[in-house]
Design a protein around this motif. Structure first.
Motif, PDB file in Angstrom:
ATOM      1  N   ASN A  20       0.805  -1.225   0.000  1.00 25.57           N
ATOM      2  CA  ASN A  20       0.000   0.000   0.000  1.00 25.57           C
ATOM      3  C   ASN A  20       0.836   1.272   0.000  1.00 25.57           C
ATOM      4  N   ILE A  74      -1.066  -0.137  -5.003  1.00 26.59           N
ATOM      5  CA  ILE A  74      -2.414  -0.588  -5.366  1.00 26.59           C
ATOM      6  C   ILE A  74      -2.767  -0.068  -6.764  1.00 26.59           C
ATOM      7  N   TYR A 126      -9.338  -0.402  -7.669  1.00 23.05           N
ATOM      8  CA  TYR A 126      -9.229  -0.779  -6.250  1.00 23.05           C
ATOM      9  C   TYR A 126     -10.245   0.002  -5.421  1.00 23.05           C
ATOM     10  N   GLY A 144     -12.994  -2.903  -5.842  1.00 23.32           N
ATOM     11  CA  GLY A 144     -12.277  -3.345  -4.650  1.00 23.32           C
ATOM     12  C   GLY A 144     -12.958  -2.967  -3.359  1.00 23.32           C
ATOM     13  N   VAL A 162      -9.744  -8.595  -3.126  1.00 19.56           N
ATOM     14  CA  VAL A 162      -8.616  -7.904  -2.497  1.00 19.56           C
ATOM     15  C   VAL A 162      -7.816  -8.882  -1.635  1.00 19.56           C
ATOM     16  N   ASP A 208      -5.568 -11.069  -3.621  1.00 19.28           N
ATOM     17  CA  ASP A 208      -4.352 -10.385  -4.036  1.00 19.28           C
ATOM     18  C   ASP A 208      -3.288 -10.427  -2.936  1.00 19.28           C
ATOM     19  N   TYR A 233      -5.402  -5.991  -8.285  1.00 23.59           N
ATOM     20  CA  TYR A 233      -5.305  -4.611  -7.828  1.00 23.59           C
ATOM     21  C   TYR A 233      -3.882  -4.171  -7.470  1.00 23.59           C
TER      22      TYR A 233
END
Length: 348
Positions: A270, A301, A312, A316, A323, A326, A343
């Motif tokens: 992130n 992302i 996302y 998402g 999510v 992933d 994503y």
């Protein structure tokens, strides 16, 4: 005797009416600690944060709605209710091709952006309801719209801590848009997948350590231990290095604090919208000193973007299962291969 019979008859009549009214009252549907709704014979009562709405059944389902936040679009798409949308803000942040096609066909209006709404246009098109996150600075605008008879429903899905509770907003939109069955079925599918993926991840004996977010100015705003990302990391079979933090929001840390805590982190997720690892160093050159920068794996992302739009923040938001998959792919590629990421994108 006739008088006594009349009294008994009245008693049974009143009791029967009360019983009938009770039967028309449904159980309360709990979405999260923030949102719940319940039906009776006359109204649908929706509680969202500090707001309570009593919506007469005569007004439901809503046929014409507007969305003031791109993050709410995913629910509409999930329900297949795009034809009910007549206005959106900031269309450049919307990922859906179908929504953009409807905008081109003039079936959906551009009603401004998330800083300034086109109030006159909103009033002119008379939506049955507007859905938006609550922003205190727009209170005056909300009041103008309400005075013109427009229903504004505040749904702050971004405040939800648990991924599946955010997905469960499908039930709210399903109830309000005449898509109850679709909402319940899609949520059940997401929930089933999520728990299945979670179970697969928990079987792994390897629990890699994970760092989140990045620095803004002189502070590193790490995700709190009760945030959605912290839940995703745990459910994906990894260990969040700030998992013992009891905050449900991001908390500021110095670089030195994070550096010490992240010395054994293998993954950094992130991070912002960067093209490569070197670009991160323009934010803070000290990143290069970190072991996770040198030999770990770093993910943004930004794996599903078109222009300014990022899926996302659309599908998402709704599909907690996608999510989670992933994150499992990142931490446990033996379960799901990394070439299937939807994503997330690795920085190199």
């Amino acid at each position: 005797m006739k008088k006594l019979f009349f009294i008994i008859l009245c008693f049974f009549f009143v009791f029967s009416c009360k019983k009938e009214t009770y039967q028309l009252k449904t159980d309360e549907v709990l979405i999260s600690k923030n949102v719940r709704f319940q039906e009776n014979a006359d109204f649908l009562t929706l509680k969202s944060g500090k707001f309570t709405y009593k919506i007469p059944h005569s007004k439901l389902p809503f046929k014409k709605i507007m969305l003031l936040n791109a993050s709410l679009v995913g629910y509409i798409i999930g329900l297949g209710a795009e034809e009910k949308v007549i206005g959106v803000t900031s269309p450049e942040y919307i990922f859906s091709d179908k929504i953009h096609q409807l905008i081109k066909e003039n079936k959906i209006q551009n009603i401004g952006n998330e800083q300034k709404y086109d109030v006159e246009k909103i009033i002119a098109f008379r939506p049955d309801a507007i859905f938006t996150n609550y922003v205190a600075s727009f209170e005056n605008t909300y009041e103008v719209l309400k005075k013109n008879g427009i229903e504004i429903i505040f749904l702050d899905e971004y405040l939800e801590e648990k991924p599946l509770e955010k997905s469960a907003y499908l039930k709210v939109f399903g109830q309000l848009l005449g898509k109850k069955k679709e909402g319940e079925e899609l949520y059940k599918s997401i929930e089933k997948n999520y728990y299945h993926y979670q179970k697969l991840a928990q079987k792994s004996e390897i629990k890699p350590k994970v760092l989140t977010n990045e620095m803004y100015g002189s502070q590193w705003f790490v995700a709190g231990g009760k945030t959605q990302i912290a839940h995703f990391i745990k459910d994906a079979g990894a260990k969040y290095i700030f998992g013992d933090n009891t905050e449900s929001k991001s908390t500021p840390k110095s670089f030195e604090e994070v550096f010490a805590k992240a010395k054994n982190a293998q993954f950094w997720v992130n991070v912002g919208n960067h093209k490569n690892k070197r670009e991160l160093l323009t934010i803070n050159p000290n990143y290069e000193k970190m072991k996770v920068y040198q030999s770990g794996e770093i993910y943004t992302i930004g794996g599903s973007e078109k222009g300014s739009a990022n899926d996302y923040f659309e599908s998402g938001v709704v599909h907690a299962d996608w999510v989670l998959k992933d994150y499992i792919s990142i931490f446990h590629p033996e379960i799901f291969p990394k070439d299937g990421l939807k994503y997330m994108k690795r920085l190199k």
